[in-house]
Write a protein that holds these residues in place. Structure first.
Motif, mmCIF file in Angstrom:
data_model
loop_
_atom_site.group_PDB
_atom_site.id
_atom_site.type_symbol
_atom_site.label_atom_id
_atom_site.label_comp_id
_atom_site.label_asym_id
_atom_site.label_seq_id
_atom_site.Cartn_x
_atom_site.Cartn_y
_atom_site.Cartn_z
ATOM 1 N N ARG A 30 0.758 -2.451 -34.368
ATOM 2 C CA ARG A 30 -0.011 -1.736 -33.342
ATOM 3 C C ARG A 30 0.683 -1.758 -31.984
ATOM 4 N NH1 ARG A 30 -5.708 -3.187 -32.085
ATOM 5 N NH2 ARG A 30 -5.424 -1.638 -30.470
ATOM 6 N N GLY A 31 0.768 -0.598 -31.352
ATOM 7 C CA GLY A 31 1.299 -0.540 -29.994
ATOM 8 C C GLY A 31 2.813 -0.593 -29.911
ATOM 9 N N LEU A 32 3.490 -0.876 -31.023
ATOM 10 C CA LEU A 32 4.951 -1.041 -30.976
ATOM 11 C C LEU A 32 5.649 0.181 -30.374
ATOM 12 C CD1 LEU A 32 7.641 -2.594 -32.013
ATOM 13 C CD2 LEU A 32 7.526 -0.927 -33.871
ATOM 14 N N VAL A 33 5.355 1.344 -30.927
ATOM 15 C CA VAL A 33 6.091 2.545 -30.516
ATOM 16 C C VAL A 33 5.771 2.915 -29.070
ATOM 17 C CG1 VAL A 33 6.352 5.011 -30.951
ATOM 18 C CG2 VAL A 33 6.345 3.409 -32.861
ATOM 19 N N ASP A 34 4.496 2.867 -28.714
ATOM 20 C CA ASP A 34 4.136 3.224 -27.340
ATOM 21 C C ASP A 34 4.772 2.267 -26.339
ATOM 22 O OD1 ASP A 34 2.589 5.520 -27.940
ATOM 23 O OD2 ASP A 34 0.996 4.206 -28.649
#
Ligand code: TRP
Length: 359
Positions: A299-303
Motif C-alpha cells: 500500500r502506498g508504495l507507488v504513490d
C-alpha cells in the motif's frame, strides 16, 4: 562528476504494452543497474494530443499503473527515481529557453509528429505538438542524462536533444551533456492487426498486464497471411505478425524454426501457431504478473515513489536551470537591474544628496 544518468519514460495514457517493452523497457531494465535512473511520467507531453479535463483526470491513475508496469518489468524501486513532469514547473522554463535553439523546418522533419497529429485526428499541427521534441530535450537535459534508451519513434526526438545541447554549448559554454541513444534490438513492433505499429490508440496492443485469457483471445484474433484459407496452403512467414512475435518472445528457437518450416510447406494450421505463441507470451509475461501483484499489494508504495521522486527531481532541475541561466547571462542581467535599483533607492534615501545633480 557523478556516474552517468539515464532518463526514460512515457506519457500517462494507459498501460504499457509489448511494443513499449521491446522499444525501450527491455533496455531500461538492463541499464538501470548501471546508471542512476530517472523515469518521467510525461503528462505535459500527453497534453500535446490529449488535453481535455477528462484526459487530465486520468493522469494520476494512469501514472500509478505505468509505474507498476515498469516495476513489474524488472526495474527495482530503490534504483529508480520516478517523477511527474507537470509537477516540475522549471522544466517549462528550460523549454522556453531551448525553443530558440531549433528551427520550425527542423521540427517539421521529425516523422513521428505528423503521425501523432494524424492519429489524434488533428487537421493542423498544434504548436505544442511541433515543440514536442524541444520539451523532451528539456526533460533529458534538465537532469543531465547521459543515456536515453530509444525505439523507432523517440530516436529522432533525442536527435533533436543532441542538437539542442550542442547548440547551447556552442553559444554559451560547455554546460550540457550531449546524451547517447541506446537503440532497441527491435525498434518497432507490429500490431496484432498487422498494422505497422503496436499502439494503444490503434486498439492493436497486448498490454504487459493483460490476463492470460485476454492474451490468448488477442493472439487467436491476430492478423496472419490472408492468402491462407486452409492449413494445407503454403504460408508466408516474412512480415507475418504471428511469426514476428514468435521471433521476439519465444525463446524456443527450435520450435519457432520448425513452425516456420511447416507453415511454409502448408503443414500446420494458423491456430496451432497461435496457440504456441500464446504459451510463449504467457510464459514471458508470468513473472511480470507476479511482480506486479506483489508491488500493487504494498500500500502506498507507488504513490510514495512518485512523490519522493518528484521532489528529488525538482532539486536537480533547479540546479540545472540556475546553471543554464547563469551561462546565458540571464542571471547577470537581472542582477545588474537589481543593483541599479538598489543604488538609486539608497541615493534617494540619503538626505545629503537630495536635490543634487538634478536637471
Ligand atoms: N516521448 C516519450 C513517449 O514516447 C515520452 C518522453 C517524454 C520521454 N520525455 C522523455 C522519453 C524523455 C525519454 C526521455 O511517450
Amino acid at each position: 562528476m557523478s556516474a552517468a544518468r539515464m532518463l526514460t519514460g512515457d506519457r500517462p495514457t494507459g498501460r504499457l504494452h509489448l511494443g513499449h517493452y521491446v522499444g525501450s523497457i527491455a533496455n531500461r531494465v538492463r541499464l538501470h543497474q548501471r546508471y542512476e535512473s530517472f523515469f518521467i511520467i510525461a503528462d505535459l507531453h500527453m497534453l500535446t494530443t490529449r488535453n481535455t479535463r477528462e484526459d487530465i483526470s486520468r493522469v494520476a491513475g494512469n501514472a500509478r499503473e505505468m509505474v507498476l508496469d515498469i516495476l513489474a518489468a524488472g526495474v527495482e524501486p530503490d534504483r529508480a527515481t520516478f517523477y511527474l513532469q507537470s509537477a516540475v514547473p522549471e522544466v517549462g522554463d528550460l523549454n522556453t529557453l531551448f525553443q530558440n535553439l531549433v528551427t520550425v523546418p527542423r521540427l517539421e522533419r521529425v516523422p513521428s509528429l505528423k503521425e501523432m497529429a494524424r492519429d489524434a485526428g488533428k487537421e493542423e499541427m498544434p504548436y505544442g505538438l511541433l515543440g514536442y521534441p524541444v520539451l523532451q530535450a528539456a526533460d533529458i537535459l534538465c537532469v543531465r542524462a547521459g543515456v536515453v534508451p530509444v525505439g523507432r519513434d523517440n530516436a529522432p526526438h533525442v536527435e533533436v536533444t543532441r542538437e539542442v545541447a550542442r547548440r547551447f554549448n556552442h553559444l554559451y559554454g560547455e554546460v550540457l551533456p550531449v546524451p547517447e541513444m541506446i537503440h532497441a534490438e527491435t525498434p518497432v513492433l507490429v500490431g496484432t492487426d498487422g498494422r505497422a505499429k503496436m499502439s494503444k490508440s490503434l486498439g492493436n496492443a497486448i498490454a504487459l498486464s493483460d490476463e492470460p485469457a485476454v492474451v490468448r483471445r488477442k493472439v487467436l484474433g491476430m492478423y496472419t497471411d490472408p492468402k491462407r484459407v486452409r492449413a494445407d496452403v503454403p504460408g508466408t512467414v516474412e512480415g507475418n505478425p504471428v511469426f514476428a512475435y514468435h521471433d521476439v518472445f519465444n525463446p524456443d528457437r527450435a520450435e519457432v524454426d520448425e513452425l516456420k518450416e511447416r507453415y511454409r510447406a502448408g503443414r500446420v494450421g494458423d491456430v496451432e501457431v497461435k496457440e504456441r505463441l500464446t504459451v510463449a507470451l504467457n510464459r514471458f509475461l508470468d513473472p511480470m504478473r507476479e511482480r506486479r501483484a506483489r508491488f500493487a499489494a504494498e500500500r502506498g508504495l507507488v504513490d510514495q515513489l512518485i512523490a519522493d521522486g518528484t521532489e528529488r527531481t525538482r532539486q536537480e532541475v533547479r540546479q540545472t536551470l540556475a546553471e543554464v541561466r547563469r551561462a546565458m547571462g540571464l542571471t547577470a542581467a537581472y542582477q545588474q537591474i537589481r543593483r541599479r535599483a538598489e543604488r538609486s533607492r539608497r541615493k534617494a534615501d540619503a538626505p545629503a544628496t537630495v536635490g543634487t545633480g538634478g536637471a
